[in-house]
Design a protein around this motif. Structure first.
Motif, PDB file in Angstrom:
ATOM      1  N   THR A 105      18.028  29.939  64.795  1.00  0.00           N
ATOM      2  CA  THR A 105      19.240  30.565  65.331  1.00  0.00           C
ATOM      3  C   THR A 105      18.973  30.944  66.781  1.00  0.00           C
ATOM      4  O   THR A 105      18.020  31.680  67.066  1.00  0.00           O
ATOM      5  CB  THR A 105      19.615  31.825  64.538  1.00  0.00           C
ATOM      6  OG1 THR A 105      19.493  31.556  63.149  1.00  0.00           O
ATOM      7  CG2 THR A 105      21.051  32.243  64.839  1.00  0.00           C
ATOM      8  N   PHE A 126      21.778  27.242  64.389  1.00  0.00           N
ATOM      9  CA  PHE A 126      22.915  28.157  64.389  1.00  0.00           C
ATOM     10  C   PHE A 126      22.952  28.870  65.743  1.00  0.00           C
ATOM     11  O   PHE A 126      21.923  28.976  66.426  1.00  0.00           O
ATOM     12  CB  PHE A 126      22.788  29.204  63.282  1.00  0.00           C
ATOM     13  CG  PHE A 126      22.833  28.655  61.862  1.00  0.00           C
ATOM     14  CD1 PHE A 126      23.190  27.336  61.599  1.00  0.00           C
ATOM     15  CD2 PHE A 126      22.507  29.473  60.785  1.00  0.00           C
ATOM     16  CE1 PHE A 126      23.227  26.837  60.305  1.00  0.00           C
ATOM     17  CE2 PHE A 126      22.546  28.993  59.484  1.00  0.00           C
ATOM     18  CZ  PHE A 126      22.904  27.680  59.237  1.00  0.00           C
ATOM     19  N   GLN A 128      23.864  32.495  67.548  1.00  0.00           N
ATOM     20  CA  GLN A 128      24.197  33.913  67.348  1.00  0.00           C
ATOM     21  C   GLN A 128      25.133  34.361  68.463  1.00  0.00           C
ATOM     22  O   GLN A 128      24.922  34.059  69.630  1.00  0.00           O
ATOM     23  CB  GLN A 128      22.913  34.748  67.371  1.00  0.00           C
ATOM     24  CG  GLN A 128      23.129  36.256  67.259  1.00  0.00           C
ATOM     25  CD  GLN A 128      23.342  36.913  68.612  1.00  0.00           C
ATOM     26  OE1 GLN A 128      22.882  36.404  69.635  1.00  0.00           O
ATOM     27  NE2 GLN A 128      24.067  38.013  68.636  1.00  0.00           N
TER      28      GLN A 128
END
Length: 368
Positions: A105, A126, A128
């Motif tokens: 992330t 991913f 954030q």
């Protein structure tokens, strides 16, 4: 480095290598740091109930997260400004995560951009997100992440203001002048400069939207097709609201004990959130994970996976990409061993019956 046998040993090396301001930024928690200590200590009060005489000649540690198959239920949490730890920063982390077959992330406050991280090669990533006052900028950031091939948005929901991190105040924390928050370049969002306080706290006060609420999660869903995870849930009430607004998953997190001190350790809060979610969405957690045994305990309490932060940042500071790779391998191997010694051949076989917790004594069924 060859003598390192667990991820905690990287911290002492990082402390030696890094300037005090930077080490303190990564290591410290909020105020009295009670939650920081409790994030670790709470694991030690959860004990195993291993099953024996199970054929564990083959162990499968793989997990599926949002439809993506990964090598183990251990992923990398977003940690800001990784080039402070090592010159290659988030690029080294991305390569190590990809090599380990797991998810990274990237923090909004990364010192490498989404495009730079994407350029390191294949891997599930991913992004954030902090919601800033300027919603056009938020939309731009989400769009950049989507275009760069990121697979989900991890929306941090516990930071309307920055927690009081006294080490950063004492050190007058600022981002070193040779580094920038790469995703914000060209967006006129200021810089994390030296102030009479923590430069990051001042930056957050200027940029992050304190009015963020559940309606904004719905708004976010209108500007992206990416699944949205809410990161920072600690109660059943908020887990229910998260499910109601249609999030794709929940991350039980106390922000590495850096926000509100005296909130419970995440491993303690986890089961309440899992029960509230009722299997409608996956529940993940971060905070205090330092051993494969910790990962097993989290899964036994209903987590679909865990995220680590400080362990890999300290490994990055100590030994770059090699350090992060080794940290992930050690955690994987410890987790696999814990599974074998508990009589579990796949993560589906890890159940609540494999552990006993301090709060189990409260569940005494009255005799009729």
């Amino acid at each position: 480095m060859e003598n390192i046998t667990n991820v905690m040993e990287y911290e002492a090396i990082a402390k030696e290598k890094l300037p005090k301001m930077i080490y303190d930024y990564y290591a410290s928690g909020a105020e009295d740091q009670w939650t920081l200590r409790e994030n670790r200590n709470a694991y030690s009060r959860i004990l195993f109930r291993p099953r024996i005489l199970v054929d564990v000649s083959k162990i499968d540690t793989t997990a599926t997260v949002l439809g993506f198959k990964i090598s183990m239920p251990i992923m990398l949490a977003p940690t800001a400004m990784q080039k402070m730890a090592h010159p290659e920063g988030e690029l080294a982390t991305a390569r190590a995560a990809s090599a380990a077959g797991t998810i990274m992330t990237l923090s909004s406050w990364g010192t490498c951009s989404v495009e730079e991280v994407a350029s390191t090669g294949p891997g599930v990533r991913f992004f954030q997100l902090y919601v800033l006052k300027d919603r056009n900028v938020v939309a731009q950031l989400v769009n950049m992440a989507e275009k760069a091939g990121f697979k989900a948005i991890a929306l941090t929901v516990d930071t309307p203001r920055l927690g009081r991190r006294e080490a950063d105040i004492k050190n007058r924390f600022a981002l070193p002048s040779n580094l920038t928050l790469k995703n914000f370049e060209g967006l006129d969002l200021g810089t994390v400069d030296r102030t009479n306080d923590s430069g990051l706290a001042s930056y957050v006060a200027d940029q992050v939207d304190r009015s963020l609420n559940w309606k904004d999660v719905k708004w976010l869903q209108t500007i992206t097709k990416l699944p949205i995870l809410v990161k920072g849930v600690l109660t059943a009430e908020d887990a229910n609201l998260a499910v109601q607004v249609g999030v794709a998953g929940i991350i039980v997190s106390n922000h590495g004990a850096r926000q509100l001190d005296y909130v419970p350790a995440t491993i303690t809060a986890l089961e309440e959130v899992v029960k509230a979610a009722q299997g409608r969405v996956p529940v993940f957690m971060d905070g205090g994970v330092r051993r494969g045994t910790d990962v097993f305990k989290a899964l036994a309490l209903g987590a679909s996976g865990v995220f680590i932060g400080r362990p890999y940042v300290f490994a990055l500071a100590a030994d770059g990409e090699v350090g992060v790779r080794k940290a992930l391998k050690m955690l994987h191997d410890e987790f696999e061993l814990t599974m074998a010694l508990s009589g579990c051949r796949s993560i589906k076989e890890i159940t609540r019956a494999h552990i006993v917790t301090p709060w189990d004594a409260l569940r005494v069924t009255p005799r009729l």
